[in-house]
Design an enzyme around this catalytic site. Structure first.
Site, PDB file in Angstrom:
ATOM      1  N   GLY A  87       8.249  14.111   2.025  1.00 21.17           N
ATOM      2  CA  GLY A  87       7.775  15.058   3.018  1.00 21.17           C
ATOM      3  C   GLY A  87       6.457  14.568   3.601  1.00 21.17           C
ATOM      4  N   LYS A 119      15.307   7.752  10.611  1.00 21.50           N
ATOM      5  CA  LYS A 119      15.478   8.175   9.219  1.00 21.50           C
ATOM      6  C   LYS A 119      16.804   8.912   9.017  1.00 21.50           C
ATOM      7  CE  LYS A 119      11.706   6.407   7.636  1.00 21.50           C
ATOM      8  NZ  LYS A 119      11.747   5.306   6.653  1.00 21.50           N
ATOM      9  N   VAL A 165       3.080  13.113   3.062  1.00 21.59           N
ATOM     10  CA  VAL A 165       2.446  12.360   1.988  1.00 21.59           C
ATOM     11  C   VAL A 165       1.057  11.894   2.421  1.00 21.59           C
ATOM     12  CG1 VAL A 165       2.706  10.419   0.386  1.00 21.59           C
ATOM     13  CG2 VAL A 165       4.744  11.523   1.356  1.00 21.59           C
ATOM     14  N   GLN A 183       0.840  -1.195   0.000  1.00 22.28           N
ATOM     15  CA  GLN A 183       0.000   0.000   0.000  1.00 22.28           C
ATOM     16  C   GLN A 183       0.873   1.242   0.000  1.00 22.28           C
ATOM     17  OE1 GLN A 183      -2.232   0.313   3.676  1.00 22.28           O
ATOM     18  NE2 GLN A 183      -0.518  -0.476   4.889  1.00 22.28           N
ATOM     19  N   GLY A 184       0.239   2.394  -0.104  1.00 21.05           N
ATOM     20  CA  GLY A 184       0.914   3.682   0.060  1.00 21.05           C
ATOM     21  C   GLY A 184       2.056   3.914  -0.907  1.00 21.05           C
ATOM     22  N   ILE A 185       3.149   4.466  -0.379  1.00 19.99           N
ATOM     23  CA  ILE A 185       4.301   4.810  -1.201  1.00 19.99           C
ATOM     24  C   ILE A 185       4.897   3.564  -1.852  1.00 19.99           C
ATOM     25  CG2 ILE A 185       6.669   5.702  -1.140  1.00 19.99           C
ATOM     26  CD1 ILE A 185       5.762   7.646   1.038  1.00 19.99           C
ATOM     27  N   TYR A 189      11.246   8.361  15.433  1.00 15.77           N
ATOM     28  CA  TYR A 189      11.079   8.107  13.989  1.00 15.77           C
ATOM     29  C   TYR A 189      12.071   8.953  13.198  1.00 15.77           C
ATOM     30  CZ  TYR A 189       8.955   8.323   9.326  1.00 15.77           C
ATOM     31  OH  TYR A 189       8.736   8.297   7.962  1.00 15.77           O
ATOM     32  N   ASP A 215       9.101 -10.190   7.196  1.00 11.33           N
ATOM     33  CA  ASP A 215       9.372  -9.039   8.056  1.00 11.33           C
ATOM     34  C   ASP A 215      10.816  -8.606   7.824  1.00 11.33           C
ATOM     35  OD1 ASP A 215       9.948  -7.288  10.137  1.00 11.33           O
ATOM     36  OD2 ASP A 215       8.925  -8.483  11.663  1.00 11.33           O
TER      37      ASP A 215
END
Length: 261
Positions: free
Chosen positions: A188, A161, A190, A15-17, A157, A64
């Site tokens: 950025g 990163k 999203v 899903q998503g990005i 978080y 995972d």
């Protein structure tokens, strides 16, 4: 693309990005291994079918990324089905909203296990495969705008990163002799399920209505809008293509200008 089939693994692609990246690379001519957790098998199946409808081969590989043996299995099974690996996109990640002073050991451990260890393992296993093949390759990591400018309420978080950004530079130096480039993309704000999680967590802390934290960021973005996953996928498309062959060790911002606003 050349007549030779090219193959990419995208982690966290259900899903998503991750999904947007997988579909964009398929449109670019890549066969795709769609990785995610088995609990997301329904969405993974849909992504695989969408890629196949574009005329490319696609396989699913559940696992995972925070577990090295599972990453090894993902790469081995997909190489057996799709052939030599060309691109590893270490996209899988999670977010957790809390102040740094409130972070407990399990919170720290899981964030670093997925967001940093998962990238390390993906990069290591892909690099070993590239070296075995002897043909070079491209590693593309998921960083974030917060690796340049930490955001309030997501400090741990942000730290994971920043670690990815540093790792990307280090591995680019280490792997250059094997004709392997290592770069990262830094989204950025999203419109994705991850930002829904972040927005909800921020609302619990600052009391703003659901959705307000997400919308509030628009005023800080130079281009005046939040992004969509396809904005990020365009950058990954460049980093996966031959156009980026002389680019390595870079973390490319895809943030609409929020990092310098």
């Amino acid at each position: 693309m050349t007549a030779t089939r090219t193959f990419a693994i995208v982690t966290g692609a259900g899903q998503g990005i991750g999904k947007a990246i997988a579909l964009r690379l398929a449109r670019d001519g890549f066969d795709i291994c769609v990785n995610d957790l088995e609990i997301n098998s329904g969405t993974v199946k849909n992504v695989v079918e969408e890629i196949q409808a574009l005329g490319q081969k696609a396989v699913s590989a559940y696992g995972d990324v925070s577990k090295l043996p599972q990453v090894e299995a993902i790469v081995e099974s997909s190489v057996n089905q799709l052939g030599p690996l060309d691109v590893m996109v270490a996209n899988a990640g999670i977010a957790h909203v809390q102040w740094a002073m409130d972070a407990k050991e399990p919170d720290l451990q899981r964030l670093f296990e997925v967001n940093f260890y998962g990238v390390v393992y993906s990069d290591q296993v892909a690099a070993r495969q590239f070296i075995k093949q002897g043909s070079g390759g491209k590693i593309i990591n998921a960083a974030s705008v917060v690796s340049f400018r930490p955001f309030a309420m997501i400090p741990i978080y942000s730290a994971t990163k920043a670690a990815v950004r540093s790792l990307t530079q280090s591995l680019a130096t280490e792997l250059a002799k094997h004709k392997i480039t290592v770069n990262a993309y830094a989204p950025g704000v999203v419109d994705s399920s991850m930002w829904e999680t972040i927005d909800r967590g921020m609302s619990e802390i600052n009391g703003l209505p659901k959705g307000e934290n997400f919308q509030k960021t628009k005023s800080e973005i130079t281009l005046g809008r939040t992004s969509v996953p396809e904005d990020v996928a365009k950058m990954v498309s460049f980093l996966a293509s031959s156009d980026s062959d002389y680019v390595t060790g870079q973390t490319m911002l895809v943030d609409g200008g929020i990092a310098f606003s």
